[in-house]
Write an enzyme that holds these catalytic residues in place. Structure first.
Site, PDB file in Angstrom:
ATOM      1  N   HIS B 121       0.838  -1.211   0.045  1.00 25.72           N
ATOM      2  CA  HIS B 121       0.043  -0.067  -0.027  1.00 25.72           C
ATOM      3  C   HIS B 121       0.839   1.064   0.080  1.00 25.72           C
ATOM      4  O   HIS B 121       0.415   2.341  -0.612  1.00 25.72           O
ATOM      5  CB  HIS B 121      -0.844  -0.036   1.303  1.00 25.72           C
ATOM      6  CG  HIS B 121      -0.269   0.395   2.639  1.00 25.72           C
ATOM      7  ND1 HIS B 121       0.249  -0.797   3.378  1.00 25.72           N
ATOM      8  CD2 HIS B 121      -0.025   1.298   2.903  1.00 25.72           C
ATOM      9  CE1 HIS B 121       0.693  -0.387   4.374  1.00 25.72           C
ATOM     10  NE2 HIS B 121       0.652   0.919   4.293  1.00 25.72           N
ATOM     11  N   HIS B 186       2.925   9.742  12.370  1.00 26.24           N
ATOM     12  CA  HIS B 186       2.029   8.611  12.973  1.00 26.24           C
ATOM     13  C   HIS B 186       2.918   7.784  13.450  1.00 26.24           C
ATOM     14  O   HIS B 186       3.971   7.376  13.016  1.00 26.24           O
ATOM     15  CB  HIS B 186       1.232   8.288  11.608  1.00 26.24           C
ATOM     16  CG  HIS B 186       1.818   7.393  10.580  1.00 26.24           C
ATOM     17  ND1 HIS B 186       2.742   8.156   9.667  1.00 26.24           N
ATOM     18  CD2 HIS B 186       1.655   6.331  10.019  1.00 26.24           C
ATOM     19  CE1 HIS B 186       3.168   7.328   8.717  1.00 26.24           C
ATOM     20  NE2 HIS B 186       2.708   6.335   8.895  1.00 26.24           N
TER      21      HIS B 186
END
Lengths: 78, 272
Positions: B121, B186
Site C-alpha cells: 500500500h 504517525h
C-alpha cells in the site's frame, strides 16, 4: 529487535494455520515458550513487550481481525 | 536529456481508501479533494513515467535480504492487495529503472535492485488515488523507513541529488514525475498509535515551503522517531524527492485525521 520472534510472526501472518500447529507443539523454533503462548493468545501487547516489529504486529492483527489500537493498550471511545 | 516535470509528496496510509466514505468527515473529504487536484495536475503534466520513492512494510522484503534503497526493474509489478487497497498490475519503466541503477552504481551509490517486486500500500494507495488507470510506467524505489538501522536523512538527500543527476544524464527525452510516499507523523503498531504531532508536521511543511532541505538533513533519526513516530520516518522519502529539485515547495493539503491515525499531507516539493 527480536529477530527469531519476528520471523515466526511473519510466517504466521502469511500462513495463519501455523498458529494452530504452534498451540500443539513448541519445539523446532528458537523463540521462548512464553512468546509462543503470546502468539497463540494473539497478545499484541505482550508480543510488543518482547520486541516484535510493529509492522509485523499490524500484519498479524490484520490477518486475525484484531483492532490494533485497543489491543496495544490505547483507550478508545466506546 | 530527460526532464523532471514535477515532484510531489503524499501520505500513503491505506486507510485513505479503506476507511473513507464521501461526506462522512469534512477533513477526509478535503484530503480526497487534494488527491483529486494532484490527479488533475498529473494528467495535465502528461509525464512519460513516474519515479516513486516510497517504503515497503515488510511485505516485499524481509530479514533474509533487507535493502536500504532498492530499485525495481522489469516490465510489470503487481500490488500485494494489502491493507484494503486492491491489487493491480502496474507497468514498470524497466529501461529507465536500469539506467538509474547503473548510473547510481557507477557514481558510487550502492543501490540494491529487485526484478518486478510486488508493491504494497505504500505505493498502491497513492497510485490508486492519483492515477487509477495505472497507465503511466513506474520506477518503484523502496527506501527503508521501517526497520533499524535506518539511513540518515543526509543520505536520503544525497540519493535525491543522485536521482536528479541520473535523470539529466539520460540520453533520451522523457518527462519524469517524481513522487514521494509516506508520512507525516504517525505511530504504527505501538501504544501511541492514533497520536498525531501537528506541531512537527507543520514545522516540516514549513521547511518544504521554504525549500530548506538543510534543516531536514540535520534531523536525527531517533528524534524523528520520538517526535513523529515510527511512521514519521517516511518523511525521508519526501526529503529524497525534495533534494532532486530546487526552489520552494507548496502545501496543497494538511489535515490531521485521527480516524486514519496520520497527519495527512499533500504537497508540491519544489518549483522545478
Amino acid at each position: 529487535m527480536n529477530l527469531e520472534l519476528d520471523q515466526l510472526i511473519s510466517s504466521v501472518a502469511r500462513e495463519p494455520a501455523l498458529l494452530d500447529e504452534m498451540a500443539l507443539a513448541t519445539f523446532g523454533t528458537r523463540v521462548s515458550e512464553s512468546e509462543i503462548r503470546m502468539l497463540v493468545a494473539k497478545d499484541l501487547a505482550g508480543l510488543r513487550s518482547k520486541g516484535a516489529h510493529p509492522l509485523l504486529l499490524m500484519q498479524f492483527a490484520g490477518v486475525f481481525e484484531i483492532e490494533p489500537m485497543r489491543a496495544l493498550g490505547r483507550q478508545l471511545p466506546s | 536529456m530527460a526532464e523532471v516535470v514535477a515532484g510531489y509528496g503524499v501520505s500513503h496510509t491505506a486507510m485513505t481508501i479503506r476507511k473513507y466514505e464521501l461526506g462522512a468527515d469534512a477533513a477526509q473529504d478535503r484530503v480526497h479533494a487534494a488527491f483529486a487536484r494532484v490527479r488533475g495536475e498529473i494528467t495535465a503534466l502528461d509525464p512519460d513515467l513516474i519515479v516513486m520513492v516510497s517504503s515497503d512494510h515488510l511485505k516485499s522484503f524481509f530479514y533474509e535480504s533487507f535493502p536500504q534503497i532498492c530499485v525495481g526493474l522489469g516490465s510489470q509489478s503487481t500490488g500485494w492487495g494489502d491493507a484494503g487497497v486492491a491489487s493491480r498490475d502496474v507497468p514498470i519503466a524497466g529501461d529507465f529503472a536500469a539506467h538509474l541503477l547503473s548510473f547510481g552504481i557507477a557514481a558510487g551509490f550502492d543501490l540494491s535492485w529487485s526484478v518486478e517486486p510486488k508493491l504494497d500500500h505504500g505505493f498502491m494507495s497513492p497510485l490508486t488515488l492519483l492515477r487509477p488507470e495505472m497507465d503511466i510506467p513506474l520506477v518503484p524505489i523502496f527506501q527503508n523507513a521501517s526497520t533499524e538501522p535506518l539511513p540518515p536523512f543526509r543520505r536520503c538527500a544525497e540519493f535525491g541529488r543522485l536521482l536528479r543527476t541520473a535523470i539529466n544524464a539520460r540520453p533520451t527525452h522523457e518527462r519524469v514525475l517524481l513522487l514521494a510516499g509516506g508520512g507525516l507523523s504517525h505511530w504504527v503498531g505501538t501504544p501511541e498509535m492514533g497520536d498525531i504531532n501537528v506541531e512537527f508536521d507543520r514545522w516540516f511543511l514549513g521547511r518544504v515551503e521554504a525549500g530548506d532541505i538543510d534543516s531536514l538533513t540535520e534531523l536525527e533519526v531517533d528524534t524523528v522517531g520520538v517526535e513523529a513516530g515510527n511512521g514519521g520516518q517516511e518523511i525521508r522519502n519526501w526529503i529524497t524527492v525534495m533534494a532532486a529539485g530546487s526552489g520552494p515547495g507548496l502545501t496543497l493539503s494538511y489535515e490531521p485525521v485521527p480516524q486514519w491515525a496520520t497527519g495527512m499531507a499533500i504537497a508540491r516539493l519544489f518549483e522545478r
